[in-house]
Design a protein around this motif. Structure first.
Motif, short mmCIF file in Angstrom:
data_model
loop_
_atom_site.label_atom_id
_atom_site.label_comp_id
_atom_site.label_asym_id
_atom_site.label_seq_id
_atom_site.Cartn_x
_atom_site.Cartn_y
_atom_site.Cartn_z
N ALA A 125 0.85 -1.19 0.00
CA ALA A 125 0.00 0.00 0.00
C ALA A 125 0.89 1.24 0.00
CB ALA A 125 -0.91 0.00 1.22
N GLY A 126 0.58 2.19 -0.89
CA GLY A 126 1.33 3.43 -0.97
C GLY A 126 2.43 3.41 -2.02
N ASP A 127 2.81 2.23 -2.51
CA ASP A 127 3.83 2.16 -3.56
C ASP A 127 3.27 2.69 -4.86
OD1 ASP A 127 5.72 1.05 -1.90
OD2 ASP A 127 5.47 -1.00 -2.64
N GLN A 128 4.16 3.24 -5.68
CA GLN A 128 3.78 3.75 -6.99
C GLN A 128 4.56 3.01 -8.05
OE1 GLN A 128 4.48 7.94 -7.37
NE2 GLN A 128 2.34 8.35 -7.65
N LEU A 129 3.84 2.46 -9.03
CA LEU A 129 4.47 1.79 -10.16
C LEU A 129 4.26 2.63 -11.40
CD1 LEU A 129 3.35 -1.90 -9.62
CD2 LEU A 129 5.49 -0.82 -8.95
N THR A 130 5.28 2.71 -12.23
CA THR A 130 5.20 3.46 -13.47
C THR A 130 5.79 2.61 -14.58
OG1 THR A 130 5.50 5.53 -12.26
CG2 THR A 130 5.85 5.60 -14.64
N GLY A 131 5.10 2.58 -15.70
CA GLY A 131 5.62 1.93 -16.90
C GLY A 131 5.65 2.93 -18.02
N VAL A 132 6.76 3.00 -18.74
CA VAL A 132 6.90 3.93 -19.86
C VAL A 132 7.04 3.10 -21.13
CG1 VAL A 132 8.28 5.78 -20.86
CG2 VAL A 132 8.05 5.60 -18.36
N TYR A 133 6.04 3.21 -21.98
CA TYR A 133 5.97 2.43 -23.22
C TYR A 133 6.59 3.20 -24.37
CZ TYR A 133 3.68 0.19 -27.25
OH TYR A 133 3.42 -0.43 -28.44
N SER A 134 7.56 2.60 -25.04
CA SER A 134 8.17 3.18 -26.23
C SER A 134 7.91 2.21 -27.38
CB SER A 134 9.68 3.36 -26.04
OG SER A 134 9.94 4.23 -24.97
N PRO A 135 6.93 2.48 -28.23
CA PRO A 135 6.49 1.52 -29.23
C PRO A 135 7.61 0.88 -30.07
CG PRO A 135 5.02 3.38 -29.22
CD PRO A 135 6.17 3.73 -28.30
N ALA A 136 8.62 1.62 -30.43
CA ALA A 136 9.67 1.05 -31.28
C ALA A 136 10.76 0.35 -30.48
CB ALA A 136 10.29 2.15 -32.14
N GLN A 137 10.78 0.54 -29.15
CA GLN A 137 11.89 0.02 -28.35
C GLN A 137 11.47 -0.98 -27.29
OE1 GLN A 137 13.38 3.77 -26.99
NE2 GLN A 137 14.82 3.91 -28.69
N GLY A 138 10.36 -0.78 -26.63
CA GLY A 138 9.93 -1.65 -25.54
C GLY A 138 9.36 -0.83 -24.41
N ALA A 139 9.86 -1.06 -23.20
CA ALA A 139 9.31 -0.36 -22.04
C ALA A 139 10.31 -0.31 -20.90
CB ALA A 139 8.04 -1.06 -21.56
N ARG A 140 10.15 0.69 -20.06
CA ARG A 140 10.93 0.83 -18.82
C ARG A 140 9.93 0.84 -17.67
NH1 ARG A 140 16.20 2.27 -19.16
NH2 ARG A 140 16.92 2.93 -21.21
N PHE A 141 10.37 0.27 -16.55
CA PHE A 141 9.49 0.16 -15.39
C PHE A 141 10.18 0.76 -14.17
CE2 PHE A 141 8.19 -3.02 -18.38
CZ PHE A 141 6.81 -2.94 -18.34
N TYR A 142 9.35 1.40 -13.33
CA TYR A 142 9.84 2.07 -12.14
C TYR A 142 8.94 1.72 -10.95
CZ TYR A 142 12.19 4.92 -15.63
OH TYR A 142 12.94 5.33 -16.70
#
Length: 90
Positions: free
Chosen positions: A32-49
């Motif tokens: 509880a309270g954690d924040q997840l972020t995903g950044v989608y780059s269509p030509a490359q993939g994704a980064r997660f935080y």
């Protein structure tokens, strides 16, 4: 993985297994309270935080697209959330 398989039902078992392993390396357990972020780059993939710390990246654009289609694709289980995420509900 269940949602990815539901949306992309023609995946081979070997692909599912590879994708499961890739996602398990970048997705972390949350509390509880954690924040997840995903950044989608269509030509490359994704980064997660998690809580502003990078947990990893996926260099497979097909997997990244399949993962984000859980929320952003037309076959999502929550069309209302999709509209909000895409800025269509104002």
């Amino acid at each position: 993985m269940e949602e990815i398989q539901r949306i992309h039902s023609s995946l081979f078992k070997s692909t599912i297994d590879q994708w499961r392993q890739a996602l398990s390396r970048v997705l972390v357990d949350v509390r509880a309270g954690d924040q997840l972020t995903g950044v989608y780059s269509p030509a490359q993939g994704a980064r997660f935080y998690a809580n502003d710390r990078e947990t990893g990246q996926i260099d497979d654009p097909v997997l990244a697209h399949a993962f984000f289609s859980i929320w952003l694709g037309p076959s999502t289980r929550d069309p209302g959330l999709r509209r909000k995420l895409l800025g269509l509900d104002r």
